[in-house]
Design an enzyme around this catalytic site. Structure first.
Site, PDB file in Angstrom:
ATOM      1  N   HIS A 176      63.314   3.900  36.668  1.00  0.00           N
ATOM      2  CA  HIS A 176      63.528   4.258  35.266  1.00  0.00           C
ATOM      3  C   HIS A 176      63.404   2.994  34.426  1.00  0.00           C
ATOM      4  O   HIS A 176      63.949   1.941  34.780  1.00  0.00           O
ATOM      5  CB  HIS A 176      64.920   4.871  35.083  1.00  0.00           C
ATOM      6  CG  HIS A 176      65.108   5.562  33.772  1.00  0.00           C
ATOM      7  ND1 HIS A 176      65.158   4.883  32.580  1.00  0.00           N
ATOM      8  CD2 HIS A 176      65.253   6.879  33.459  1.00  0.00           C
ATOM      9  CE1 HIS A 176      65.331   5.740  31.590  1.00  0.00           C
ATOM     10  NE2 HIS A 176      65.388   6.964  32.102  1.00  0.00           N
ATOM     11  N   ARG A 201      58.262  11.918  38.202  1.00  0.00           N
ATOM     12  CA  ARG A 201      59.038  12.994  37.597  1.00  0.00           C
ATOM     13  C   ARG A 201      59.175  12.783  36.099  1.00  0.00           C
ATOM     14  O   ARG A 201      59.500  11.688  35.646  1.00  0.00           O
ATOM     15  CB  ARG A 201      60.441  13.047  38.217  1.00  0.00           C
ATOM     16  CG  ARG A 201      61.339  14.077  37.547  1.00  0.00           C
ATOM     17  CD  ARG A 201      62.688  14.167  38.214  1.00  0.00           C
ATOM     18  NE  ARG A 201      63.526  13.005  38.018  1.00  0.00           N
ATOM     19  CZ  ARG A 201      64.227  12.746  36.913  1.00  0.00           C
ATOM     20  NH1 ARG A 201      64.150  13.556  35.870  1.00  0.00           N
ATOM     21  NH2 ARG A 201      64.998  11.681  36.845  1.00  0.00           N
ATOM     22  N   ARG A 230      57.706   7.652  32.771  1.00  0.00           N
ATOM     23  CA  ARG A 230      58.556   6.549  33.205  1.00  0.00           C
ATOM     24  C   ARG A 230      57.821   5.481  34.012  1.00  0.00           C
ATOM     25  O   ARG A 230      58.107   4.292  33.880  1.00  0.00           O
ATOM     26  CB  ARG A 230      59.728   7.105  34.016  1.00  0.00           C
ATOM     27  CG  ARG A 230      60.698   7.872  33.148  1.00  0.00           C
ATOM     28  CD  ARG A 230      61.730   8.612  33.950  1.00  0.00           C
ATOM     29  NE  ARG A 230      62.714   9.226  33.062  1.00  0.00           N
ATOM     30  CZ  ARG A 230      63.708   9.990  33.480  1.00  0.00           C
ATOM     31  NH1 ARG A 230      63.836  10.252  34.772  1.00  0.00           N
ATOM     32  NH2 ARG A 230      64.567  10.502  32.627  1.00  0.00           N
ATOM     33  N   SER A 267      64.517  17.012  36.417  1.00  0.00           N
ATOM     34  CA  SER A 267      65.388  16.985  37.599  1.00  0.00           C
ATOM     35  C   SER A 267      66.511  18.002  37.461  1.00  0.00           C
ATOM     36  O   SER A 267      66.766  18.789  38.389  1.00  0.00           O
ATOM     37  CB  SER A 267      65.968  15.581  37.810  1.00  0.00           C
ATOM     38  OG  SER A 267      66.698  15.157  36.670  1.00  0.00           O
ATOM     39  N   LEU A 268      67.207  18.000  36.332  1.00  0.00           N
ATOM     40  CA  LEU A 268      68.256  19.004  36.125  1.00  0.00           C
ATOM     41  C   LEU A 268      67.656  20.399  36.093  1.00  0.00           C
ATOM     42  O   LEU A 268      68.272  21.366  36.565  1.00  0.00           O
ATOM     43  CB  LEU A 268      69.020  18.721  34.829  1.00  0.00           C
ATOM     44  CG  LEU A 268      69.887  17.459  34.814  1.00  0.00           C
ATOM     45  CD1 LEU A 268      70.633  17.338  33.492  1.00  0.00           C
ATOM     46  CD2 LEU A 268      70.865  17.440  35.980  1.00  0.00           C
ATOM     47  N   HIS A 315      65.674   4.807  40.231  1.00  0.00           N
ATOM     48  CA  HIS A 315      66.328   5.966  39.639  1.00  0.00           C
ATOM     49  C   HIS A 315      66.192   7.252  40.436  1.00  0.00           C
ATOM     50  O   HIS A 315      67.146   8.016  40.564  1.00  0.00           O
ATOM     51  CB  HIS A 315      65.763   6.186  38.238  1.00  0.00           C
ATOM     52  CG  HIS A 315      66.399   7.297  37.473  1.00  0.00           C
ATOM     53  ND1 HIS A 315      67.764   7.373  37.268  1.00  0.00           N
ATOM     54  CD2 HIS A 315      65.874   8.393  36.862  1.00  0.00           C
ATOM     55  CE1 HIS A 315      68.050   8.450  36.553  1.00  0.00           C
ATOM     56  NE2 HIS A 315      66.926   9.089  36.307  1.00  0.00           N
ATOM     57  N   GLY A 317      73.647  22.256  44.859  1.00  0.00           N
ATOM     58  CA  GLY A 317      74.502  22.991  45.775  1.00  0.00           C
ATOM     59  C   GLY A 317      75.400  23.985  45.069  1.00  0.00           C
ATOM     60  O   GLY A 317      75.567  25.133  45.520  1.00  0.00           O
ATOM     61  N   LEU A 367      72.118   3.704  33.872  1.00  0.00           N
ATOM     62  CA  LEU A 367      71.046   4.223  33.055  1.00  0.00           C
ATOM     63  C   LEU A 367      71.383   4.192  31.563  1.00  0.00           C
ATOM     64  O   LEU A 367      72.459   4.599  31.149  1.00  0.00           O
ATOM     65  CB  LEU A 367      70.745   5.664  33.476  1.00  0.00           C
ATOM     66  CG  LEU A 367      69.390   6.214  33.060  1.00  0.00           C
ATOM     67  CD1 LEU A 367      68.283   5.419  33.714  1.00  0.00           C
ATOM     68  CD2 LEU A 367      69.301   7.679  33.451  1.00  0.00           C
ATOM     69  N   GLN A 391      60.753   6.469  41.897  1.00  0.00           N
ATOM     70  CA  GLN A 391      60.707   6.280  40.449  1.00  0.00           C
ATOM     71  C   GLN A 391      61.686   5.195  40.006  1.00  0.00           C
ATOM     72  O   GLN A 391      62.868   5.221  40.358  1.00  0.00           O
ATOM     73  CB  GLN A 391      61.063   7.575  39.720  1.00  0.00           C
ATOM     74  CG  GLN A 391      61.008   7.451  38.200  1.00  0.00           C
ATOM     75  CD  GLN A 391      61.196   8.771  37.511  1.00  0.00           C
ATOM     76  OE1 GLN A 391      62.321   9.223  37.295  1.00  0.00           O
ATOM     77  NE2 GLN A 391      60.088   9.427  37.151  1.00  0.00           N
ATOM     78  N   PHE A 402      61.517  13.959  25.192  1.00  0.00           N
ATOM     79  CA  PHE A 402      61.574  12.986  26.281  1.00  0.00           C
ATOM     80  C   PHE A 402      60.151  12.552  26.605  1.00  0.00           C
ATOM     81  O   PHE A 402      59.179  13.222  26.233  1.00  0.00           O
ATOM     82  CB  PHE A 402      62.228  13.608  27.527  1.00  0.00           C
ATOM     83  CG  PHE A 402      63.657  13.202  27.750  1.00  0.00           C
ATOM     84  CD1 PHE A 402      64.036  12.520  28.896  1.00  0.00           C
ATOM     85  CD2 PHE A 402      64.627  13.509  26.814  1.00  0.00           C
ATOM     86  CE1 PHE A 402      65.356  12.162  29.115  1.00  0.00           C
ATOM     87  CE2 PHE A 402      65.953  13.165  27.018  1.00  0.00           C
ATOM     88  CZ  PHE A 402      66.322  12.474  28.174  1.00  0.00           C
TER      89      PHE A 402
END
Length: 603
Positions: A249, A404, A293, A409-410, A363, A24, A259, A247, A127
């Site tokens: 995690h 994912r 994941r 995500s970010l 997650h 947003g 997390l 998902q 990652f």
């Protein structure tokens, strides 16, 4: 009726943003950069936007530096497609990844403090599932701000929108979308601090409400992630997409479920069972602890099922260990200080000296409100609701498919935030859309009826108890492993819980700062999205990404489509399909074209 509810006020603006997280804020910043003076109202259910769930994101943002000759956007696209278990839309994959580096520069140029290496360049880490040369090596493409990357994004977006005059409404729920003749005219809000219902008429409405992790007993999600966005869509007669793709995690901290970022494994952390064995080689011989994941989560659950887990005496929870004792102090103290602190605070473990207990935690929701590549909300496979957009975890464009990759995500928040902001400015500039919105007849009638029912006296059920039983049911029957029998039991159980929820009275019946009232609203949202998850999982008779059916343990080409679901009456679900976009394969625009077909998923 306990009391007569009414709409207390009507306000108008150019843009209404429902939710105040990273998606947003990035969208609002783009709108204000391109169209200064745009009137924006952002309504968030938390007390302040800086308490949005984005602030908890730890590990980083995946983006290929154009100067890195070892990596490429095409490799990142391949990883995202393969990681999604061939369910993401390739047009969205390409659009987002091609925009990634530009958004890293935007964040840095607007004040974000990315971590740097000894040469002064942006530091990089790896990652799970991120590779080079189409899976033949490990990619180091993740940019980060220590282990507080989400907070850095929020600080940057908050300042950019605040200085441009955005109006923020805290502790405010969106209770109803106002849609007439295929166009969204805004929404009805319950402002808890004022104890009133307000109609906001907006030329464009953007839903950015985040996830739904509170459906499960153990989750990394904050208290407010109760599936409000998808529930809003369902209540408006709109579909949701792929909600069965949840998902888990692999490394939630035993006890709170908070997390322990994938950055731990990216820096060299090793998962071990009760015998100290590094077990991931059995499940992902090449990538091992850095597999995607869903694979790592199932591996941990399998170790526990087969008797190689550890029972935590304080929480009575089975888990495995993550070993980061061998990592240098620099990693613990500089790169990952918050995560190390979590182990000390919540489980009294010093991860420099002791093994740390972890197990899968709910997650992320890969599905959500279906949108096109520009964030426009779909009312069916081919039709859009004019003036209505959705971004982030509540939406499904779909970048993530059924699994994912960490840090995507970010990436989605900042890239889709920018893209949707650009499209909203185009929409606002279209003279045909009318600058003066007509007041719709009787807006908010559904919201007032719903909240009046909540405030009615009578009944003997406790909403809090219903909520906890729902979470236990979903964890047991609709978790990491699923079966047809268990899913059918979950569906019947949810129907019974919904009946009980409807008979749960409130002790406090005022409107001002009534936390009990807000939680009752959230319970209905949780039950609605839980029902879609359970029924969608039952309908999808295969295993794919985060959705694993023990009675159908392999992926099936029969289900190569996105699931659309409508539910106007609780439990009565209507199904539809949306094709998976495969433009990278069909147009043969990539070097390794076959890699973007429905490929086998091995790591």
């Amino acid at each position: 009726m306990n009391q007569s509810l009414k709409i207390a006020d009507t306000v108008r603006c150019d843009v209404l943003i429902i939710g105040g997280g990273g998606a947003g804020l990035r969208c609002a910043a783009e709108i204000l950069e391109r169209r200064p003076g745009t009137s924006i109202i952002a309504a968030t259910k938390v007390s302040h936007v800086q308490k949005s769930h984005t602030t908890t994101a730890q590990g980083g943002v995946a983006a290929v530096d154009p100067r890195d000759t070892s990596d490429s956007n095409e490799f990142h696209m391949f990883d995202t497609w393969k990681g999604s278990d061939c369910m993401a839309d390739q047009v969205v994959i390409k659009q987002v990844i091609d925009s990634a580096w530009e958004q890293i520069l935007w964040l840095e140029n607007h004040g974000m403090h990315f971590s740097r290496d000894e040469n002064g360049r942006l530091a990089r880490r790896t990652f799970g599932g991120h590779t080079i040369n189409y899976g033949k090596g490990i990619a180091y493409r993740v940019k980060f701000e220590a282990d507080r990357t989400g907070k850095g994004i929020m600080d940057t977006g908050w300042w950019e929108t605040l200085k441009a005059g955005t109006t923020y409404l805290g502790q405010t729920l969106a209770t109803e979308l106002i849609i007439e003749d295929g166009r969204c005219l805004g929404a009805v809000l319950y402002e808890a601090k004022k104890g009133q219902f307000t109609v906001v008429l907006a030329r464009a409405t953007i839903v950015t409400t985040g996830g739904l992790g509170q459906i499960y007993q153990v989750t990394s999600n904050c208290r407010g992630n109760t599936g409000d966005g998808p529930a809003l869509a369902l209540q408006a007669g709109l579909p949701v997409m792929d909600l069965e793709a949840v998902q888990f995690h692999p490394t939630g901290i035993v006890g709170p479920g908070i997390l322990a970022s994938e950055a731990l494994r990216g820096e060299g952390g090793i998962l071990r069972n009760k015998d100290g064995e590094a077990f991931m080689e059995r499940y992902a011989p090449t990538n091992k602890d850095l597999a995607p994941r869903d694979i790592v989560s199932r591996a941990i659950e399998t170790e526990i099922r087969e008797g190689r887990g550890v029972l935590n005496p304080d929480h009575n929870i089975w888990h495995v260990w993550i070993d980061i004792r061998h990592l240098p102090d620099y990693v613990h103290d500089v790169k990952l200080p918050e995560i190390s602190g979590f182990f000390k605070k919540f489980v009294n473990i010093d991860p420099k000296k002791e093994l740390a207990p972890v197990r899968p935690t709910c997650h992320y929701q890969m599905g959500g409100i279906p949108t096109d590549r520009w964030g426009r909300v779909q009312s069916d496979q081919e039709t859009y609701v004019h003036g209505l957009y959705a971004i982030g975890e509540c939406a499904a464009a779909s970048l993530h498919g059924f699994n994912r990759l960490g840090t995507n995500s970010l990436l989605e928040l900042i890239t889709m935030g920018r893209i949707v902001g650009e499209k909203v400015v185009e929409w606002l500039g279209d003279s045909e859309q009318g600058r003066d919105l007509k007041h719709p007849p009787d807006p908010g009638a559904k919201s007032l009826e719903r909240f009046s029912a909540y405030l009615e006296p009578g009944g003997d059920q406790k909403a809090g108890q219903v909520r906890e039983e729902m979470r236990a049911l979903m964890t047991e029957k609709v978790g990491v492993f699923r079966t047809g029998e268990g899913l059918s039991q979950a569906i019947e159980g949810l129907k019974e819980l919904k009946s009980r929820a409807d008979k749960s009275p409130l002790v406090q019946r005022g409107l001002v700062m009534n936390q009990e009232l807000m939680e009752r609203f959230e319970l209905d949202n949780l039950l609605a999205v839980a029902m879609i998850i359970a029924q969608g999982a039952l309908e999808r008779k295969e295993s794919r990404g985060g959705h694993f059916r023990e009675d159908y343990p392999v992926r099936s080409d029969e289900f190569n489509y996105h699931t659309l679901a409508w539910m106007e009456e609780f439990g009565e679900v209507t199904w539809g399909r949306r094709p998976i976009d495969r433009c990278l394969f069909e147009e043969k625009t990539c070097q390794y074209v076959e890699g973007f077909d429905f490929i086998e998923r091995k790591y």
